[in-house]
Design a protein around this motif. Structure first.
Motif, mmCIF file in Angstrom:
data_model
loop_
_atom_site.group_PDB
_atom_site.id
_atom_site.type_symbol
_atom_site.label_atom_id
_atom_site.label_comp_id
_atom_site.label_asym_id
_atom_site.label_seq_id
_atom_site.Cartn_x
_atom_site.Cartn_y
_atom_site.Cartn_z
ATOM 1 N N VAL A 115 20.440 -2.099 -46.378
ATOM 2 C CA VAL A 115 20.213 -3.103 -45.231
ATOM 3 C C VAL A 115 21.042 -4.159 -45.733
ATOM 4 N N MET A 116 22.246 -4.756 -45.007
ATOM 5 C CA MET A 116 22.866 -6.015 -45.176
ATOM 6 C C MET A 116 22.702 -6.843 -43.986
ATOM 7 N N LEU A 117 22.758 -8.118 -44.175
ATOM 8 C CA LEU A 117 22.768 -9.029 -43.157
ATOM 9 C C LEU A 117 23.999 -9.974 -42.960
ATOM 10 N N THR A 118 24.979 -9.635 -41.947
ATOM 11 C CA THR A 118 26.074 -10.629 -42.272
ATOM 12 C C THR A 118 26.132 -11.482 -40.884
ATOM 13 N N PRO A 119 26.856 -12.550 -40.903
ATOM 14 C CA PRO A 119 26.895 -13.528 -39.731
ATOM 15 C C PRO A 119 27.687 -12.944 -38.670
ATOM 16 N N ASN A 120 27.400 -13.283 -37.538
ATOM 17 C CA ASN A 120 28.078 -12.907 -36.382
ATOM 18 C C ASN A 120 28.317 -13.912 -35.390
ATOM 19 N N PRO A 121 29.543 -14.400 -35.012
ATOM 20 C CA PRO A 121 29.550 -15.656 -34.223
ATOM 21 C C PRO A 121 28.878 -15.478 -32.871
ATOM 22 N N SER A 576 30.084 29.934 -41.797
ATOM 23 C CA SER A 576 29.952 28.875 -40.717
ATOM 24 C C SER A 576 28.752 28.072 -41.154
ATOM 25 N N GLY A 577 28.441 26.915 -40.526
ATOM 26 C CA GLY A 577 27.357 26.211 -41.119
ATOM 27 C C GLY A 577 27.166 24.906 -40.226
ATOM 28 N N GLY A 578 26.284 24.202 -40.915
ATOM 29 C CA GLY A 578 26.491 22.648 -40.270
ATOM 30 C C GLY A 578 25.094 21.929 -40.988
ATOM 31 N N LEU A 579 24.807 20.730 -40.348
ATOM 32 C CA LEU A 579 23.658 19.882 -40.554
ATOM 33 C C LEU A 579 23.389 19.129 -39.427
ATOM 34 N N ALA A 580 22.106 18.761 -39.614
ATOM 35 C CA ALA A 580 21.439 17.827 -38.600
ATOM 36 C C ALA A 580 20.530 17.049 -39.218
ATOM 37 N N GLU A 581 20.572 15.477 -39.048
ATOM 38 C CA GLU A 581 19.917 14.374 -39.677
ATOM 39 C C GLU A 581 19.422 13.481 -38.865
ATOM 40 N N MET A 582 18.046 13.034 -39.301
ATOM 41 C CA MET A 582 17.418 11.794 -38.424
ATOM 42 C C MET A 582 17.124 10.585 -39.369
ATOM 43 N N SER A 583 17.613 9.373 -39.275
ATOM 44 C CA SER A 583 17.149 8.328 -39.878
ATOM 45 C C SER A 583 16.693 7.099 -39.073
ATOM 46 N N PHE A 584 15.278 7.078 -39.721
ATOM 47 C CA PHE A 584 14.444 5.978 -39.028
ATOM 48 C C PHE A 584 14.505 4.666 -39.791
ATOM 49 N N PRO A 585 14.904 3.571 -39.020
ATOM 50 C CA PRO A 585 14.677 2.192 -39.506
ATOM 51 C C PRO A 585 13.309 1.861 -39.742
ATOM 52 N N PRO A 594 12.991 -9.892 -41.316
ATOM 53 C CA PRO A 594 14.346 -9.523 -42.071
ATOM 54 C C PRO A 594 14.620 -10.080 -43.429
ATOM 55 N N GLU A 595 13.968 -11.253 -43.702
ATOM 56 C CA GLU A 595 14.205 -11.749 -44.925
ATOM 57 C C GLU A 595 13.083 -11.644 -45.882
ATOM 58 N N GLY A 596 12.152 -10.632 -45.374
ATOM 59 C CA GLY A 596 10.744 -10.517 -46.348
ATOM 60 C C GLY A 596 10.943 -9.298 -47.398
ATOM 61 N N PRO A 597 9.953 -9.060 -48.228
ATOM 62 C CA PRO A 597 10.103 -8.059 -48.989
ATOM 63 C C PRO A 597 10.105 -6.795 -48.332
ATOM 64 N N ASN A 598 9.739 -6.660 -47.043
ATOM 65 C CA ASN A 598 9.464 -5.035 -46.577
ATOM 66 C C ASN A 598 10.752 -5.021 -45.425
ATOM 67 N N SER A 599 11.869 -5.437 -45.649
ATOM 68 C CA SER A 599 13.220 -5.348 -44.753
ATOM 69 C C SER A 599 13.842 -4.429 -44.840
ATOM 70 N N GLY A 600 13.604 -3.485 -45.766
ATOM 71 C CA GLY A 600 14.618 -2.432 -46.157
ATOM 72 C C GLY A 600 14.006 -0.982 -46.166
ATOM 73 N N TRP A 601 13.227 -0.512 -45.502
ATOM 74 C CA TRP A 601 12.672 0.870 -45.670
ATOM 75 C C TRP A 601 13.126 1.620 -44.602
ATOM 76 N N VAL A 602 13.665 2.917 -44.954
ATOM 77 C CA VAL A 602 14.308 3.681 -44.082
ATOM 78 C C VAL A 602 13.904 5.051 -44.565
ATOM 79 N N LEU A 603 13.616 6.206 -43.525
ATOM 80 C CA LEU A 603 12.962 7.311 -43.763
ATOM 81 C C LEU A 603 14.252 8.151 -43.397
#
Length: 692
Positions: A115-121, A576-585, A594-603
Motif C-alpha cells: 500500500v502506498m499513500l500519495t497526496p490528492n488535491p 486454453s486456460g485462464g485464471l481467477a483471483e480475489m484480493s482482500f484489503p 492508515p499510518e499504524g503498524p497494521n495498515s498493509g494487510w492483504v489476503l
C-alpha cells in the motif's frame, strides 16, 4: 542525519514564509515569479512542468495549495506539517490521501500488493469564503488495485517527479525491488531435464526420465530476485508531444554456462533485459494518440497478470499466459464521460518458442521459425475502462479487455538436414521409381517441394533406391499458423478486487501456455517414409501417399507405387486456460489506522489452469492439464518493506492417447518411484521485499 534534519527545518520554515509572502501578492503577480519557486526549480526540486502548473493558479491561495501538495508528494514536508502549517495559514483544506497498490510485475515501484499513500488535491483547492478551515480528512487505506503492466492512462508533460534531472532536459526516475525468499517444494518439477530449479513448472515435464527413490522434495534459498528499472521523460520546449520511455531488467532467469562459473552457477546469475521502449504521445483533435517502439508486454494476454509472490515463472504452464516481445505499437483513446475506450494494434516479432532450442540454443541467435516466415506477427487489443462507483475512494476503475494474435512459423529442412550434427542419415530408403512435385504448393498441406524424380534413372544408388536427401536436393520448407485470443476482466471494489482471464489458441509455447506444447508432424494418413531435421532442431516426418511398408526389419523399405513423397503437416497443438483471483484489503475492511503498524494487510486467493488438447498433446509431451491453487498473506511493515507468505498446490494430469476407432488409452508417466497419471506438489515461499 543532522544535516538532513537541519535541511528539512530550514526548508519547512522557508515554505511557511513563502506562503505568507505569496498570500499577500495580487492576482496579477504570477506565482512562477516567486523567488522561492525559482530557487526550488534551480535545485531540481521542481520541474518546468510543475512550475508551469503553479503559474496557472487563479489565486495566490490556490498556488499555495498546489505548491504545498507538490512538497508533500516529494516527501519534503509531511501530512502533519501540511495540516499544521499550510491549512490554517492559507485557509485551504488539507490534501486528502489517495491510494495506489502496486505489484512486483507492475510498471511503477514494484511491491506485491503493498500500500502506498500519495497526496490528492481537493477538487476546488480552497474552502468557501469566510468558512473555517476544514478539519483534516482521515487518510483512506486503498483497495487492492489490479496488476496492470499495460495501463491506458495518458502521460502528461511534466507529470513525473524525477530523481535525476539531466542536462539534456530529460527527467529520470529509478525504481525496483530486492527480494529474498525461502522455498519448500514437496516434489521437483525440474528433474533430470531441468535440474533443481527454484521456480515451478508443470509436473511430469522434466521429471519423467527415470525412477527415483522419492518425488525429490527440495528446499531453496533464493536471492537473485533483484529488479531495477528506469522511467524517462522528455518535455520538448514549444512541442505538443510527450516523450516517455522505460528500461528494466533483473537477475531472475539468465543462468551462467561458462567453465569458470559452472561450479558456482547456482549463485552466479546474469542481468537480463525485460523492457526497453520509448513512446510518443500526441493528440489528434481531442483524441489522445500514442506510438511505442521497443520491447514491452504483449497485447495478447498480458493485460492481467497473476499477483504472485513467485515472479521467475509467474504461473508458467498454469494459467499465467503472458509475454514480453519486441514490437511497434500504436493506439488511440476515445472518451464518453467516465468511459474510456482504447483500441491498439502492434506489429510484433514472430516467435514460436521452439522446443528444439533447449538442446543447442547457445549455437544460434534464438528461435528462427518466426523470422523465417518472412512476416511479422500482428496483435490487437481493445480496453474498456470505467468506474464501478464514482463515490468509492481509493478504488481503481474497472477494465474489460479483449485481445488477439496471429503469426506464422516456418521450418526449413536444408539439403543436408539428415546429417546435422554429423550424425548418420535417419531416413528410410525408397525404391524407385517415385514422383515428387516440383515447386508446387500442395492443397491442404501448406508446404512447397522443390525438385522431382520421375524414374529409376534419377536414383544415384546402384540398388535403384533413393534417400530423402536425393529426393529433395534443394531442401524443403514447412510451416504452421499461430493464432490465439484472450478476454480479461478487472473489477476493483472497496472490499475485494476480482480479476479473471481466459485464453484459447494453438502453438502457445512462447506464451507459456498449452502445457508448453508447440507442433507435431501429422502424416494425414500417409505411410511414414523417413524423417529430416530442420534448422530449428525439429525432427519432421515424411510420408508416402498410398505407400505400403514391406519387410520385417526395424527400418523396412517402402514401396511408394509411384506416389509422391511429402513432408508431414506441422500440426499446432491447441490449448486454453485462464485464471481467477480475489484480493482482500484486510486493513481497509477492518478500518485499521492508515499510518499504524497494521495498515498493509492483504489476503490474495488465486486459481489458475492451463490445458492442452488431449488428442494433440498425445503427440507432444503428453501433458494435458496443470492447475494452480494459491493463497498468500501480505504484511506491509512500512512503505519500503513488505513480508509475504505464499502457499500453492500444483497438480498435473497426463493427456490420454486417442487411438484408431475412437479408443482412448490412459497415458502413464514416471513420477518418482511409480508410473502415474497425476502428480502434485505443495509449495511454500516466504520472504521480505524491499522496494525503492
Amino acid at each position: 542525519m543532522k544535516k538532513a534534519v537541519s535541511r528539512l527545518i530550514v526548508l519547512t520554515s522557508a515554505v511557511a514564509l513563502a506562503f505568507s509572502a505569496m498570500a499577500q501578492q495580487q492576482d496579477n503577480h504570477p506565482p512562477n515569479n516567486n523567488a522561492l519557486v525559482q530557487l526550488l526549480q534551480s535545485k531540481g526540486l521542481l520541474t518546468s512542468g510543475e512550475v508551469a502548473m503553479l503559474s496557472r493558479a487563479t489565486s495566490p491561495e490556490e498556488a499555495n495549495a498546489r505548491l504545498a501538495q507538490l512538497l508533500v508528494q516529494k516527501g519534503l514536508i509531511s501530512n502533519q506539517e501540511y495540516s499544521a502549517t499550510v491549512a490554517p495559514t492559507a485557509g485551504v483544506a488539507p490534501a486528502p490521501a489517495s491510494v495506489a497498490t502496486v505489484n512486483m510485475e507492475s510498471s511503477g515501484a514494484h511491491l506485491s500488493n503493498a500500500v502506498m499513500l500519495t497526496p490528492n488535491p481537493s477538487p476546488s483547492g480552497q474552502t468557501p469564503t469566510g468558512a473555517p478551515p476544514a478539519p483534516p480528512e482521515r487518510a483512506e487505506i486503498p483497495a487492492v488495485a489490479p496488476l496492470r503492466v499495460l495501463p491506458i492512462d495518458v502521460p502528461k508533460q511534466g507529470g513525473m517527479i524525477p530523481d535525476i534531472h539531466l542536462g539534456s532536459g530529460a527527467n529520470v526516475k529509478l525504481y525496483g525491488f530486492y527480494k529474498a525468499s525461502a522455498i519448500s517444494d514437496t516434489a521437483s518439477s525440474g528433474g533430470a531435464t531441468f535440474g533443481s530449479q527454484d521456480w515451478p513448472l508443470p509436473l511430469l515435464l522434466g521429471d519423467t526420465a527415470a525412477a527415483t527413490p522419492d518425488h525429490n522434495p527440495q528446499v531453496h534459498l533464493k536471492a537473485r530476485s533483484f529488479r531495477m528499472g528506469m522511467q524517462t521523460e522528455w518535455v520538448p520546449k514549444n512541442s505538443d508531444f510527450t516523450i516517455t520511455g522505460r528500461v528494466e531488467g533483473d537477475f531472475e532467469g539468465d543462468y551462467t554456462d561458462v567453465s569458470n562459473r559452472n561450479i558456482s552457477s547456482v549463485r552466479s546469475n546474469q542481468f537480463t533485459l525485460r523492457l526497453a521502449w520509448m513512446r510518443l504521445d500526441h493528440k489528434i483533435g481531442d483524441l489522445p494518440w500514442f506510438a511505442e517502439f521497443g520491447q514491452d508486454w504483449s497485447l495478447l494476454g498480458s493485460s492481467t497478470l497473476p499477483a504472485l509472490f513467485e515472479t521467475t515463472g509467474l504461473g508458467v504452464g498454469m494459467g499465467g499466459f503472458y509475454e514480453r516481445v519486441p514490437q511497434f505499437k500504436t493506439g488511440v483513446q476515445f472518451h464518453a464521460g467516465d468511459l474510456k475506450i482504447q483500441p491498439e494494434v502492434a506489429l510484433v516479432l514472430s516467435v514460436g518458442g521452439t522446443s528444439g532450442l533447449t538442446t543447442d540454443q547457445h549455437l544460434r541467435f534464438g528461435d528462427a521459425v518466426g523470422a523465417e516466415s518472412d512476416q511479422p506477427g500482428v496483435e490487437g487489443r481493445v480496453v474498456f475502462q470505467f468506474p464501478l462507483n464514482k463515490s468509492w475512494r481509493g478504488v481503481a476503475p474497472a477494465q474489460l479487455i479483449f485481445s488477439g494474435h496471429h503469426s506464422r512459423m516456418s521450418e526449413l529442412i536444408p539439403h543436408a538436414a539428415q546429417v546435422v550434427n554429423q550424425t548418420a542419415p535417419t531416413c528410410l530408403l525408397l525404391p524407385c521409381p517415385v514422383t515428387v512435385f516440383n515447386s508446387t504448393t500442395v492443397p491442404n498441406i501448406g508446404f512447397t517441394t522443390n525438385t522431382a524424380i520421375t524414374g529409376a534413372s534419377n536414383c544415384a544408388e546402384a540398388s535403384g533406391t533413393c534417400n530423402l536427401e536425393q529426393l529433395f536436393p534443394d531442401g524443403v520448407q514447412a510451416g504452421n499458423p499461430q493464432n490465439a485470443y484472450s478476454a480479461e476482466i478487472q473489477l476493483p471494489t472497496p472490499w475485494v478486487t476480482f480479476d479473471a482471464k481466459f485464453y484459447r489458441g494453438n502453438d502457445l509455447r512462447f506464451f507459456f501456455g498449452g502445457q508448453l506444447n508447440d507442433v507435431y508432424s501429422n502424416l494425414l494418413g500417409m505411410t511414414e517414409a523417413g524423417s529430416g531435421v530442420s534448422e530449428a532442431g525439429r525432427a519432421i516426418l515424411f510420408g508416402c501417399a498410398g505407400g505400403v511398408a514391406g519387410g520385417t526389419t526395424a527400418a523396412p523399405t517402402l514401396n511408394c507405387n509411384g506416389s509422391p513423397v511429402l513432408p508431414a503437416k506441422l500440426q499446432p497443438v491447441g490449448g486454453s486456460g485462464g485464471l481467477a483471483e480475489m484480493s482482500f484489503p484486510l486493513s481497509r475492511i477492518f478500518r485499521a489506522n492508515p499510518e499504524g503498524p497494521n495498515s498493509g494487510w492483504v489476503l490474495h486467493l488465486m486459481w489458475g489452469t492451463d490445458r492442452a488438447n488431449y488428442a494433440e498433446a498425445a503427440h507432444g509431451n503428453h501433458l494435458g492439464r496443470t492447475d494452480l491453487d494459491t493463497a498468500s498473506l501480505t504484511y506491509r511493515l512500512n512503505k519500503w518493506v513488505t513480508f509475504v507468505h505464499e502457499a500453492s498446490y500444483i497438480v498435473t494430469f497426463t493427456a490420454n492417447n486417442h487411438e484408431a476407432g475412437g479408443v482412448i488409452k490412459p497415458e502413464y508417466l514416471q513420477f518418482g518411484p511409480t508410473l502415474t497419471r497425476q502428480a502434485h506438489n505443495w509449495r511454500n515461499e516466504f520472504g521480505p521485499v524491499f522496494t525503492f
